[in-house]
Enzyme design. Structure first.
Site, PDB file in Angstrom:
ATOM      1  CE  LYS A  57      -1.933   2.382   3.323  1.00  0.00           C
ATOM      2  NZ  LYS A  57      -1.918   3.773   2.769  1.00  0.00           N
TER       3      LYS A  57
ATOM      4  CD  GLU B 256      11.056  12.289  11.751  1.00  0.00           C
ATOM      5  OE1 GLU B 256      11.912  11.864  10.963  1.00  0.00           O
ATOM      6  OE2 GLU B 256      10.092  11.601  12.154  1.00  0.00           O
TER       7      GLU B 256
ATOM      8  CB  CYS C 167      13.647   9.062   8.776  1.00  0.00           C
ATOM      9  SG  CYS C 167      13.962   7.763   7.581  1.00  0.00           S
TER      10      CYS C 167
ATOM     11  CD  GLU D 268      13.346   3.947   7.875  1.00  0.00           C
ATOM     12  OE1 GLU D 268      13.328   4.735   8.859  1.00  0.00           O
ATOM     13  OE2 GLU D 268      13.262   4.321   6.709  1.00  0.00           O
TER      14      GLU D 268
END
Length: 482
Positions: free
Chosen positions: A181, A384, A288, A254
Site C-alpha cells: 500500500k 522530528e 528520516c 523503519e
C-alpha cells in the site's frame, strides 16, 4: 494503471494480475503538492479489496516460493531493466506525486532504485546455510532458509518509488508474495510500478491496494500475512506493532529520525556547511536521516552558524521544472502546518537565522530555515520536524556532544565531522544510532544496512541483512539409520 476521469486521472488497485476499482467504488482525490490541486483519484480500499489482494498473494505464494533462486533473479533483473526503459514515465508520476525537482528525481532516485533491485536479484542466489553436521550420534542436521509467506507492506510519501523498491525487492527475491500500500497522498508511481511489474511476475505475486490509514490497518490486522513491514511515523509503527502482536506476525519497522550532526572545531567549516546544508534541505528535509540537528563545538559556533545561514539563504525551493532548485514542496497541507507550528512555537531564546516562513501561496513550499540558540530539551530539538529546518546547538566537549546527540528518542542515523581519526572512532562507537557517517551525511548503498534503534524501529532495509529479514530458519534433522 490510470484512466481519464473528466479532468482527473483514475488510478486503480492491482490485484491478481488485473487493475480494479475499490469494491464499493469509494475514491479519494490525489493532490499535486507543487500546485495544491487534485490531478487524480485513487481507490479508497476497504475490507473486500484487502481480502481480495491477500487471497491473490496467498494463492500465488506456493508457486513463487518453489521457483528457483535463478528464476527469481531473472525476474528482478527484468524489472530493473523495465524501470530503466520507462524511467521518464516513472519520473513524471513521482514528480506529480511529490512536486520534487524533475532533474534530481532523474539523477538521484532512478539509478539507486535500479541498482537496489539488481542487488536483491543477486541476493536471491546467495541463500547460504551453515554446513550440515552430526551434532547427535546417528543424526545429521541441516538448516533451511525459507520465505516467510505473504508480506503486508506500507510505504511512505517522502520517497514513494524508492521505498516501494525497498519493500518489494527483498521480499520477492526471497520467495515471498506482496501486498503493498502506498501512502494515500502519493499512489501514482506505485500504481505505474504495478503495471510494469505485472508484465513480468506471475499474477498475485505483487499486488497494490491504495487507501488511507484504515486500509493499512486492515492489511496489518488481516489473518493472511506472515509479516508486516512499514516505513512511517513512530505513531504508525507503534500501531502496527500492536496490531501485529494479536496474531504474532513478524514486524519490520523503519520509523522516524532525529539525526545528530556533530561538528568539531578542527572541521573544514566551508566543506561541512556545504554538505550539511544539502543533507538537511534535500527533499525539503522530508527524510528520516536528514541532517537536521547540528551540534557545533562552541569555539567555531558563530562562524559555522553564519556560514550555514548564508548557505540556507542561497538555497532555492520551487517548481519541479526549475533546474536551480534543491527541493520542492512539503508533501501535504498537514505537513506544512506541522513545520510552521514548530517555528511558531519556538522559545524566546531561539533565533531564526534564515527562512522561517512559507514560500508563495501556491503549493506547500517552505523556505530553507536555520534556527540557533536552542537547548537540549526544546521541542524542536527533541521531535522530528520533517521539513527544511536545521537546528544548531553549541557544545563544549566530546562528552557533552555524545550526551546531547544520544539524548533523543530516535536512533536512526548520525554523522561526525572531524579530522581526528581517533575521535571519529570513539564517536562512532559512542553514538547510539544505526548508522554513523564520518565527514559526510546521507549516502546510502545497496550493500550496507539501513535501520535504527529505539523509536526509530527495528529491522534492516537494504543489504543482506534486509534480505534475511524476509526469510525464516528451519532445522531439519534426519536419522542415519535409514
Amino acid at each position: 494503471m490510470s484512466t481519464e476521469l473528466g479532468r482527473l486521472r483514475k488510478l486503480r488497485n492491482y490485484i491478481a494480475g488485473e487493475f480494479r476499482d475499490a469494491a464499493d467504488g469509494r475514491t479519494t482525490e490525489v493532490v499535486n503538492p507543487a500546485t495544491g490541486e487534485a490531478y487524480a483519484t485513487a481507490p479508497l480500499s476497504g475490507q473486500a479489496d484487502v481480502d481480495a489482494a491477500m487471497a491473490a498473494a496467498a494463492e500465488a505464494f506456493p508457486g513463487w516460493r518453489d521457483t528457483t533462486p535463478a528464476e527469481r533473479q531473472k525476474a528482478l533483473l527484468k524489472i530493473a531493466d523495465a524501470f530503466e526503459e520507462r524511467a521518464e514515465e516513472l519520473i513524471a508520476a513521482e514528480v506529480e506525486n511529490t512536486g520534487k525537482p524533475i532533474g534530481l528525481t532523474r539523477s538521484e532516485e532512478i539509478p539507486p532504485m535500479v541498482d537496489q533491485i539488481r542487488f536483491f536479484a543477486g541476493a536471491a542466489r546467495m541463500l547460504e546455510g551453515r554446513s550440515a553436521g552430526e551434532y547427535m550420534e546417528g543424526m545429521t542436521s541441516i538448516v533451511r532458509r525459507e520465505p516467510v509467506g505473504v508480506c503486508a507492506q506500507v510505504a511512505p510519501w517522502n520517497y514513494p518509488m524508492m521505498m516501494a523498491v525497498w519493500k518489494f525487492a527483498p521480499a520477492i527475491a526471497a520467495g515471498n508474495t506482496v501486498v503493498l500500500k502506498p501512502s494515500d497522498t502519493t499512489p501514482a508511481s506505485t500504481v505505474l510500478m504495478a503495471e510494469i511489474i505485472g508484465a513480468i511476475l506471475p499474477k498475485g505475486v505483487f499486488n497494490v491496494v491504495t487507501g488511507d490509514r484504515d486500509t493499512g490497518r486492515l492489511m496489518v490486522e488481516h489473518s493472511v500475512p506472515a509479516m508486516a513491514s512499514i516505513t512511517g511515523s513512530v505513531r504508525a509503527g507503534m500501531q502496527v506493532a500492536e496490531s501485529a502482536s494479536k496474531d504474532l506476525k513478524r514486524v519490520h519497522l523503519e520509523l522516524g529520525g532525529k539525526a545528530p550532526v556533530v561538528v568539531f572545531e578542527d572541521t573544514d567549516i566551508a566543506k561541512a556547511v556545504e554538505d550539511i546544508s544539502v543533507a538537511g534541505f534535500f527533499n525539503a528535509g522530508q527524510d528520516c536521516t536528514a541532517a537536521t540537528r547540528v551540534l557545533v563545538q562552541e569555539s567555531i559556533h558563530d562562524e559555522f552558524v553564519a556560514a550555514l545561514a548564508k548557505a540556507a539563504a542561497e538555497t532555492k525551493t520551487g517548481q519541479p521544472d526549475d533546474e536551480d532548485v534543491l527541493y520542492g514542496p512539503l508533501n501535504n497541507p498537514n505537513q506544512l502546518k506541522q513545520v510552521t507550528g514548530f517555528i511558531e512555537r519556538l522559545p524566546a531564546h531561539a533565533k531564526v537565522e534564515a527562512g522561517g516562513q512559507r514560500v508563495g501561496e501556491k503549493g506547500y513550499f517552505y523556505a530553507p530555515t536555520v534556527v540557533s540558540g536552542l537547548k537540549q530539551d526544546d521541542e524542536i530539538v527533541q521531535n522530528e520536524v520533517f521539513g527544511p529546518v536545521i537546528t544548531v546547538q553549541s557544545f563544549s566537549d566530546e562528552g557533552q556532544a555524545v550526551q546531547w546527540a544520544n539524548g533523543v528518542e530516535y536512533a536512526l542515523a548520525s554523522s561526525v565531522w572531524t579530522k581526528d581519526h581517533a575521535r571519529a572512532m570513539r564517536m562512532s562507537k559512542a553514538l547510539d544510532f544505526g548508522c554513523v557517517w564520518i565527514n559526510t551525511h546521507i549516502p546510502l548503498v545497496a550493500e550496507m544496512p539501513h535501520g535504527g534503534f529505539k523509536k526509530s524501529g527495528y529491522g534492516k532495509d537494504l543489504s543482506a541483512y534486509g534480505f534475511d529479514d524476509y526469510t525464516r530458519i528451519k532445522h531439519v534433522m534426519t536419522s542415519l539409520d535409514g
